[in-house]
Design a protein around this motif. Structure first.
Motif, short mmCIF file in Angstrom:
data_model
loop_
_atom_site.label_atom_id
_atom_site.label_comp_id
_atom_site.label_asym_id
_atom_site.label_seq_id
_atom_site.Cartn_x
_atom_site.Cartn_y
_atom_site.Cartn_z
N ALA A 1 -0.84 -1.67 -9.24
CA ALA A 1 -2.03 -1.47 -8.41
C ALA A 1 -2.11 -2.65 -7.45
O ALA A 1 -2.24 -3.80 -7.90
CB ALA A 1 -3.27 -1.41 -9.29
N PRO A 2 -1.98 -2.41 -6.15
CA PRO A 2 -1.93 -3.51 -5.19
C PRO A 2 -3.32 -4.02 -4.84
O PRO A 2 -3.76 -4.00 -3.67
CB PRO A 2 -1.25 -2.87 -3.97
N ARG A 3 -4.01 -4.49 -5.86
CA ARG A 3 -5.43 -4.87 -5.70
C ARG A 3 -5.87 -5.53 -6.99
O ARG A 3 -5.12 -5.54 -7.99
CB ARG A 3 -6.28 -3.62 -5.44
N VAL A 4 -7.09 -6.05 -6.97
CA VAL A 4 -7.67 -6.49 -8.24
C VAL A 4 -7.76 -5.28 -9.17
O VAL A 4 -7.79 -4.12 -8.71
CB VAL A 4 -9.06 -7.15 -8.02
N HIS A 5 -7.80 -5.53 -10.47
CA HIS A 5 -7.58 -4.44 -11.42
C HIS A 5 -8.63 -4.44 -12.52
O HIS A 5 -9.05 -5.50 -12.98
CB HIS A 5 -6.19 -4.61 -12.03
N ASN A 6 -9.01 -3.25 -12.95
CA ASN A 6 -10.03 -3.12 -14.00
C ASN A 6 -9.66 -3.93 -15.26
O ASN A 6 -10.52 -4.51 -15.90
CB ASN A 6 -10.18 -1.63 -14.33
N SER A 7 -8.37 -3.99 -15.57
CA SER A 7 -7.98 -4.72 -16.78
C SER A 7 -8.01 -6.23 -16.58
O SER A 7 -7.65 -6.98 -17.49
CB SER A 7 -6.59 -4.28 -17.23
N GLY A 8 -8.46 -6.68 -15.40
CA GLY A 8 -8.62 -8.11 -15.16
C GLY A 8 -10.08 -8.53 -15.04
O GLY A 8 -10.37 -9.69 -14.72
N HIS A 9 -11.00 -7.60 -15.31
CA HIS A 9 -12.42 -7.96 -15.18
C HIS A 9 -12.83 -9.06 -16.16
O HIS A 9 -13.76 -9.82 -15.90
CB HIS A 9 -13.32 -6.73 -15.37
N TRP A 10 -12.13 -9.12 -17.30
CA TRP A 10 -12.44 -10.14 -18.30
C TRP A 10 -12.33 -11.56 -17.74
O TRP A 10 -12.95 -12.48 -18.26
CB TRP A 10 -11.50 -10.00 -19.51
N THR A 11 -11.54 -11.74 -16.68
CA THR A 11 -11.31 -13.09 -16.16
C THR A 11 -12.58 -13.74 -15.63
O THR A 11 -12.68 -14.94 -15.58
CB THR A 11 -10.23 -13.10 -15.05
N LEU B 1 0.85 -1.20 0.00
CA LEU B 1 0.00 0.00 0.00
C LEU B 1 0.88 1.25 0.00
O LEU B 1 0.69 2.18 -0.80
CB LEU B 1 -0.86 -0.05 1.27
N ALA B 2 1.87 1.26 0.90
CA ALA B 2 2.72 2.44 1.04
C ALA B 2 3.52 2.69 -0.25
O ALA B 2 3.63 3.83 -0.71
CB ALA B 2 3.67 2.25 2.22
N ILE B 3 4.04 1.63 -0.84
CA ILE B 3 4.84 1.78 -2.08
C ILE B 3 3.96 2.32 -3.21
O ILE B 3 4.34 3.23 -3.94
CB ILE B 3 5.45 0.41 -2.49
N ALA B 4 2.76 1.75 -3.34
CA ALA B 4 1.92 2.12 -4.49
C ALA B 4 1.31 3.51 -4.35
O ALA B 4 0.81 4.07 -5.33
CB ALA B 4 0.81 1.08 -4.67
N GLN B 5 1.34 4.07 -3.14
CA GLN B 5 0.72 5.39 -2.94
C GLN B 5 1.60 6.54 -3.40
O GLN B 5 1.14 7.68 -3.47
CB GLN B 5 0.36 5.59 -1.47
N ASP B 6 2.86 6.26 -3.65
CA ASP B 6 3.79 7.33 -3.99
C ASP B 6 4.52 6.95 -5.28
O ASP B 6 5.32 6.02 -5.28
CB ASP B 6 4.78 7.51 -2.84
N ARG B 7 4.22 7.66 -6.36
CA ARG B 7 4.82 7.29 -7.65
C ARG B 7 6.33 7.26 -7.61
O ARG B 7 6.96 6.46 -8.31
CB ARG B 7 4.39 8.29 -8.73
N LEU B 8 6.94 8.15 -6.81
CA LEU B 8 8.40 8.19 -6.76
C LEU B 8 8.94 6.93 -6.08
O LEU B 8 9.83 6.24 -6.61
CB LEU B 8 8.89 9.45 -6.04
N GLY B 9 8.38 6.60 -4.92
CA GLY B 9 8.81 5.40 -4.20
C GLY B 9 8.54 4.14 -5.03
O GLY B 9 9.35 3.20 -5.05
#
Ligand code: AMP
Length: 370
Positions: free
Chosen positions: A279-289, A108-116
């Motif tokens: 994205a540390p979660r399920v993703h819109n581009s995986g809805h097809w599954t 969560l912490a990593i994904a919240q900051d584009r630089l990190g």
């Protein structure tokens, strides 16, 4: 408490409770997948009318900093997961002190900051778009003069950007004062513009014991910064498919990740694969599954966080998933009439421009299962 986790490698029993931080459509689809495996769900989201609450067993509508509501939520859950990456880190940390949070707080912490996030990815030996940190007008000026920006650049806020929000395209010579003023003092990065051939994403899942399963990469088309369609298979070579899977695995192993993740990539004409963001979660581009695989990204995520074995991510059909954005939802009666596609609506009462209202997936036969 039902289905108590005896140790972290013990699977949750049916009847156990999975807490979900965030109540959007991703939480809604996770709640459906959890129910199918016999679990209860509690949604934590400040919005009393959030889409996921309609389908969960319980909903706690409280703010992200309401300590007593968070503690009460944690006390009723056997495991907690999240469905959007802007859950405050302090919120997740407070819950993690009481009950396992999967994926962990680090992702969560990593994904919240584009630089990190970009530094983390590069540290794993994985390529990204070129970037420089920008904290004021002078550093924006210097970054825009850097060779990495010679083909144009994108100024992005480090935090709270999604669906193309908080982004400005720039080229050397543009009025940077106006661009910087629009960012209202937010810390940013400037990314060199990548002249990619395709945008693809890998949606993959890492289980509690580190096992890894990737769905086939999707070819994604965006409009106005919002995902419009995901098509599978993507028009890329087998070598690129395996490279994308390797990249996803390296990132997820590096985070000791548990759950489903979306890794968005740019594919260059020379075949190089760069990571745009994770994205540390399920993703819109995986809805097809949900339509083209026996086990969806949502079920894989629930299996992972519950400590169950992961399913086979094989795809039985080719497919195109199209987001229904804003007024697109008016097409639903015709889509249903068509009878040949899977329509999924999110239960949002109000249609607004740019709002994701649902999606539709069309299948076509897969020539051969490799
Ligand atoms: P993001 O919010 O970073 O995912 O960006 C939204 C969309 O903008 C991406 O899906 C790309 O289509 C485009 N984009 C973002 N960064 C770049 C870049 N460095 N070069 C070219 N296009 C980009």
């Amino acid at each position: 408490m039902a289905g108590v986790v005896v140790n972290t490698l013990t699977a949750l029993h049916p009847g156990a409770t999975i807490g979900i931080l965030g109540g959007g459509q991703l939480g809604r689809m996770l709640a459906i997948a959890a129910a199918r495996l016999g679990y209860r769900t509690i949604i934590y989201d400040p919005d009393a009318n959030c889409p996921a609450a309609q389908l969960a067993n319980e909903h706690i509508a409280a703010t992200w900093d309401d300590g007593s509501a968070l503690d009460a939520f944690a006390a009723r859950c056997d495991v907690v997961t999240y469905e959007f990456e802007n859950v405050p880190v302090a919120t997740a940390e407070r819950i993690a002190a009481l009950v396992p949070v999967r994926p962990g707080v680090k992702a969560l912490a990593i994904a919240q900051d584009r630089l990190g996030e970009k530094n983390f990815i590069r540290d794993r030996g994985i390529a990204t778009a070129p970037f420089l940190p920008v904290d004021d007008e002078a550093s924006l000026d210097a970054a825009l003069a850097d060779p990495m920006a010679s083909g144009g650049a994108i100024l992005k806020t480090r935090r709270l950007g999604y669906d193309g929000k908080g982004q400005i395209r720039l080229k050397p010579g543009d009025d940077i004062s106006a661009a910087w003023a629009q960012m209202a003092g937010a810390a940013c990065i400037l990314e060199g513009f990548v002249d990619f051939e395709h945008e693809i994403s890998v949606v993959a899942t890492r289980g509690l014991a580190g096992e890894f399963r990737a769905f086939d990469p999707a070819h994604n088309v965006h409009r106005d910064g919002i995902l419009r369609t995901s098509t599978v298979p993507a028009p890329v070579s087998d070598a690129i498919v395996s490279e994308a899977g390797r990249i996803a695995r390296a990132i997820m192993d590096g985070l000791d990740y548990c759950g489903t993740m979306g890794v968005e990539c740019f594919v260059l004409r020379n075949g190089d694969v760069l990571v745009n963001e994770i994205a540390p979660r399920v993703h819109n581009s995986g809805h097809w599954t949900e339509a083209a695989c026996l086990i969806s990204q949502f079920e894989q995520h629930i299996r992972a966080v519950a400590g169950l074995p992961l399913g086979d991510p094989v795809r039985h059909s080719n497919c195109v998933m199209e987001n229904l954005i804003g007024e697109d939802v008016d097409k639903v009666p015709a889509l249903l009439e068509d009878g040949d596609c899977l329509v999924h609506l999110y239960g949002k009462a109000e249609t607004r421009p740019g709002r994701k209202m649902g999606h539709v997936t069309r299948l076509s036969p897969r020539a051969e299962i490799g």
